[in-house]
Design a protein around this motif. Sequence first.
Motif, PDB file in Angstrom:
ATOM      1  N   VAL A 128       8.742   8.177   0.652  1.00  0.00           N
ATOM      2  CA  VAL A 128       8.080   8.926   1.725  1.00  0.00           C
ATOM      3  C   VAL A 128       6.582   8.654   1.702  1.00  0.00           C
ATOM      4  N   LEU A 129       6.008   8.642   0.506  1.00  0.00           N
ATOM      5  CA  LEU A 129       4.572   8.357   0.379  1.00  0.00           C
ATOM      6  C   LEU A 129       4.248   6.983   0.944  1.00  0.00           C
ATOM      7  N   ALA A 130       5.133   6.013   0.701  1.00  0.00           N
ATOM      8  CA  ALA A 130       4.924   4.664   1.234  1.00  0.00           C
ATOM      9  C   ALA A 130       5.025   4.644   2.750  1.00  0.00           C
ATOM     10  N   ALA A 131       5.989   5.359   3.303  1.00  0.00           N
ATOM     11  CA  ALA A 131       6.203   5.335   4.750  1.00  0.00           C
ATOM     12  C   ALA A 131       5.012   5.907   5.509  1.00  0.00           C
ATOM     13  N   VAL A 132       4.365   6.923   4.940  1.00  0.00           N
ATOM     14  CA  VAL A 132       3.236   7.548   5.641  1.00  0.00           C
ATOM     15  C   VAL A 132       1.890   6.994   5.181  1.00  0.00           C
ATOM     16  N   ASP A 133       1.926   5.941   4.335  1.00  0.00           N
ATOM     17  CA  ASP A 133       0.692   5.353   3.793  1.00  0.00           C
ATOM     18  C   ASP A 133      -0.131   6.392   3.032  1.00  0.00           C
ATOM     19  N   GLY A 134       0.518   7.075   2.112  1.00  0.00           N
ATOM     20  CA  GLY A 134      -0.144   8.117   1.353  1.00  0.00           C
ATOM     21  C   GLY A 134      -0.917   7.598   0.162  1.00  0.00           C
ATOM     22  N   ALA A 135      -1.461   8.535  -0.605  1.00  0.00           N
ATOM     23  CA  ALA A 135      -2.323   8.176  -1.725  1.00  0.00           C
ATOM     24  C   ALA A 135      -2.185   9.211  -2.836  1.00  0.00           C
ATOM     25  N   VAL A 136      -2.667   8.823  -4.012  1.00  0.00           N
ATOM     26  CA  VAL A 136      -2.624   9.673  -5.198  1.00  0.00           C
ATOM     27  C   VAL A 136      -4.046   9.856  -5.710  1.00  0.00           C
ATOM     28  N   VAL A 137      -4.412  11.100  -5.990  1.00  0.00           N
ATOM     29  CA  VAL A 137      -5.741  11.393  -6.532  1.00  0.00           C
ATOM     30  C   VAL A 137      -5.631  11.452  -8.055  1.00  0.00           C
ATOM     31  N   LEU A 138      -6.458  10.652  -8.723  1.00  0.00           N
ATOM     32  CA  LEU A 138      -6.491  10.570 -10.186  1.00  0.00           C
ATOM     33  C   LEU A 138      -7.835  11.071 -10.686  1.00  0.00           C
ATOM     34  N   ARG A 139      -7.802  11.849 -11.758  1.00  0.00           N
ATOM     35  CA  ARG A 139      -9.032  12.410 -12.301  1.00  0.00           C
ATOM     36  C   ARG A 139      -9.108  12.138 -13.790  1.00  0.00           C
ATOM     37  N   SER A 140     -10.270  11.685 -14.236  1.00  0.00           N
ATOM     38  CA  SER A 140     -10.551  11.559 -15.660  1.00  0.00           C
ATOM     39  C   SER A 140     -11.780  12.399 -15.969  1.00  0.00           C
ATOM     40  N   ALA A 141     -12.162  12.425 -17.230  1.00  0.00           N
ATOM     41  CA  ALA A 141     -13.358  13.175 -17.600  1.00  0.00           C
ATOM     42  C   ALA A 141     -14.611  12.576 -16.970  1.00  0.00           C
ATOM     43  N   GLU A 142     -14.531  11.304 -16.581  1.00  0.00           N
ATOM     44  CA  GLU A 142     -15.703  10.600 -16.059  1.00  0.00           C
ATOM     45  C   GLU A 142     -15.753  10.543 -14.545  1.00  0.00           C
TER      46      GLU A 142
END
Length: 294
Positions: A128-142
């Motif tokens: 589903v994420l691919a079909a709607v051209d979605g994205a993932v938010v990644l967080r590090s300490a920096e």
Amino acid sequence: MKPAVFSYLDPRTLEEALGALADHGDDASVLAGGQSLVPLLNMRLARPEVVVDVNRVPGLDALRVDAGAVRVGALVRAAAVERDPAVAGALPVLAEAVRHIAHPQIRSRTTIGGNIAHADPSSELPAVLAAVDGAVVLRSAEEERTVGWEEFFVSVFTTAREPEELVTEVVFPVRPELEFRWVEFARHHGDFPVAGVCLGLSLADGAVRQARLAATGVGDRPLRLREVEAALTGSVLGPETAREAGELAGRAVDPPSDVHGSGDFRRAILATLVRRTIESWPGQAQRGRKGAAA
């Protein structure tokens, strides 16, 4: 079996969680819903030195729907997405796909962030994420970065997430110009699908103005079938278009063979799913009857 010995960390802030991941890197595993990690621990297929439990980290369980996207915090449970009326109104295919994940008891614990981060090549939500051209938010300490789905999913159970990073949000863009459908075939109710498709179409007078087609279960990651999308664009929906799109989808993939079926079996299932989804698109029966009368 029982897990190998590990240290358990229970951070109460995002900063503490990110600090733990920075300190332990590849030696740490993140515990969210636990529906994938706990069985792996019990079978000793995963042997982390440290388990970082993020369930008490505030701010990761937000579910927001706006004009542009459905924004799902990493700790939002699948059941919450399934039942949320705002999600059903903005992006109904997301709730539709979630209903195919295992069983209600599993969906009450499974987290959206964990599902996406696990990157199972037969899972519904990555497609589903691919079909709607979605994205993932990644967080590090920096830093914080947003990674598109195509870059995020690398291979089987492998993503672009670095060891010190945490998935904090999954973004499913709302595409009001497209109508989406989710359909899959599984051997038993609640199983991972042998193959599944997320098809989105925009129509004008029966002709396709835009098409999106993503598949799961037929590769080492979710796949966008762009050849099929191009072939559908400009075509008039009907039995012949459905048949040709299904055949093209089958030729476009090279699925692996495993205990659940051969590659040829998965290819045939995918072709059938695509064909039947197009044949059953709203208005197809009426057009078919008019064509037969003519």
